[in-house]
Design an enzyme around this catalytic site. Structure first.
Site: not given
Ligand SMILES: C[C@H](CCC[C@@H](C)[C@H]1CC[C@H]2[C@@H]3[C@H](O)C[C@@H]4C[C@H](O)CC[C@]4(C)[C@H]3C[C@H](O)[C@]12C)C(=O)SCCNC(=O)CCNC(=O)[C@H](O)C(C)(C)COP(=O)(O)OP(=O)(O)OC[C@H]1O[C@@H](n2cnc3c(N)ncnc32)[C@H](O)[C@@H]1OP(=O)(O)O
Length: 382
Positions: A36, A55, A57-58, A121-125, A152
């Site tokens: 970004r 860059l 991207l918006k 979500g993250h790894d644990i999920n 992950d």
């Protein structure tokens, strides 16, 4: 190197996609990370050997720049929520229509379909959804995630890199690219195939933490030594178990049988008491060179100086003095050659990369002055 000549556009993500990009880079691919703009610091700590283009991207013009980069590359690696790329008109169908050789890797938690596809979500999920988290943890304790390693990195970044390499291999025959739908739930579950496939032999019949390989067995566990350090014990087979008993100075005839599950708590107590009588190094002197399957539990700082790791060069120190693992596995003719210099600053390579991808000087200046791209070469020289 094995992946020399492969150009990858990696859209900046949190942890799994950066790892995937680093694997590709270590093995020779040219990895350009798209960051970004207006961000002071990157959260990518796995940027070894990558270049950075900043860059926005918006802006439609920023999206057009990204499209041009993707169309001239071999691989696009995107870690966003389902639908984000399509919203920008950069979905796989759009890009592959224009570049049929493009490999489009989508690394997400839940995959591109199903009712969770758009959920955060993250790894644990993901680990929880894979069925594996329910098996991890000590007896009578709640499930415990082993860092964010399994979903992950093993099921996510590594599995996605595997998918990319497979797609590159297939492309060398068909000349065609394809879409990779890498779900961390499925990747983690697949890494854990053994846990399903070995149910039939009763390996997981008992509650969590009370089985052979989940810290239930006293001969497959860690023990604290007298200096507050730990050793790991993995003496499963009877002939190795015998060497463990011998090294501990115990008499086999005084002990219950190795596989008597009901006696495991008592055996664990005995092992705990004995291991606590010597330092980690003293146990090393006893067990090194035997088949008792006893090793020191090394800290991240200790790995570099251990004689075995030293002999193989298993860990590296980069130009900043930072220790990290050497890329694995080791290929005999075309091994990885990890870059030893510092990670890129955000936007450090914007100008040279745009030039290489066919933007002329005037176009680059226009994009810079409109804030569509950012260039941090000055900072890089400081
Ligand atoms: C357990 C791990 C996560 C561990 C990560 C930690 C290591 C780091 C997490 C937070 C970091 C700290 C924090 O940032 C604060 C400090 C910052 C400082 O700079 C450094 C120190 C920090 C303390 C920093 C330290 C560490 O880095 C952290 C602690 C995981 O499990 S990671 C796995 C996560 N899951 C996935 O990757 C699955 C797929 N992805 C998703 O599901 C979603 O992306 C996700 C992760 C849920 C995030 O959702 P979000 O709503 O945020 O995004 P998306 O819906 O995907 O949409 C992306 C939007 O971004 C726009 N965009 C993208 N690129 C650009 C660009 N170049 N310019 C402009 N805009 C851009 C894109 O258009 C989307 O916009 P829209 O929302 O409008 O569509």
């Amino acid at each position: 190197m094995a992946l020399a000549g492969v150009r990858v556009i990696e859209l900046a993500g949190l942890a799994p996609a950066p790892f995937c990009g680093m694997i590709l880079s270590d093995f020779g691919a040219r990895v350009i990370r798209v960051d970004r703009t207006k961000v002071a610091m990157t959260v990518d700590t796995q940027a070894r050997g990558k270049q950075s283009v900043a860059l926005n991207l918006k802006s439609p013009k920023g999206v057009a720049v990204l499209k041009r980069l993707c169309l001239q590359s071999d691989v696009v690696l995107e870690p966003y929520r389902k639908g984000v790329m399509e919203k920008m008109g950069l979905g796989p169908e759009d890009l592959i229509k224009e570049n049929p050789r493009l490999i489009y890797a989508r690394l997400t938690g839940y995959g591109q379909s199903g009712s969770y596809a758009k959920a955060a979500g993250h790894d644990i999920n993901y680990l929880a959804m894979s069925g594996l988290l329910s098996m991890l943890g000590r007896s009578s304790e709640k499930p415990y995630a082993p860092l964010n390693l399994v979903a992950d990195f093993a099921g996510g970044g590594l599995m996605c890199a595997f998918g990319i390499v497979l797609a590159l291999l297939e492309r060398s025959r068909s000349g065609q690219g394809q879409i990779i739908d890498a779900s961390m739930v499925e990747g983690a579950a697949y890494v854990g195939s053994f846990m399903w496939k070995s149910r039939s032999i009763g390996l997981w019949n008992r509650p969590r933490g009370e089985n052979l390989l989940d810290s239930g067995a006293p001969f497959y566990d860690t023990y604290r030594t007298s200096d507050g350090k730990y050793v790991a014990v993995g003496a499963i087979e009877p002939q190795f178990y015998q060497q463990l008993i011998q090294g501990l100075g115990l008499d086999d005839t005084d002990l219950p049988s190795q596989m008597s599950v009901t006696d495991w708590p008592q055996l664990r107590q005995t092992f705990t008491q004995v291991f606590a009588t010597k330092t980690q190094a003293e146990w090393g002197q006893i067990f090194d060179g035997t088949d008792a399957c006893v090793t020191p539990v090394l800290s991240q700082d200790e790995v570099l100086s251990h004689s075995h790791n030293q002999a193989r060069g298993s860990f590296l120190k980069d130009s900043q003095g930072e220790i990290s693992p050497r890329p694995a596995p080791v290929l005999s003719r075309s091994p990885a050659e990890p870059c030893g210099s510092r990670d890129p600053f955000i936007g450090e390579h914007t100008r040279p990369v745009l030039k290489e991808y066919g933007f002329d000087q005037a176009q680059i200046e226009q994009l810079l002055s409109a804030g569509i791209v950012e260039c941090n070469e000055a900072k890089a020289r400081l």
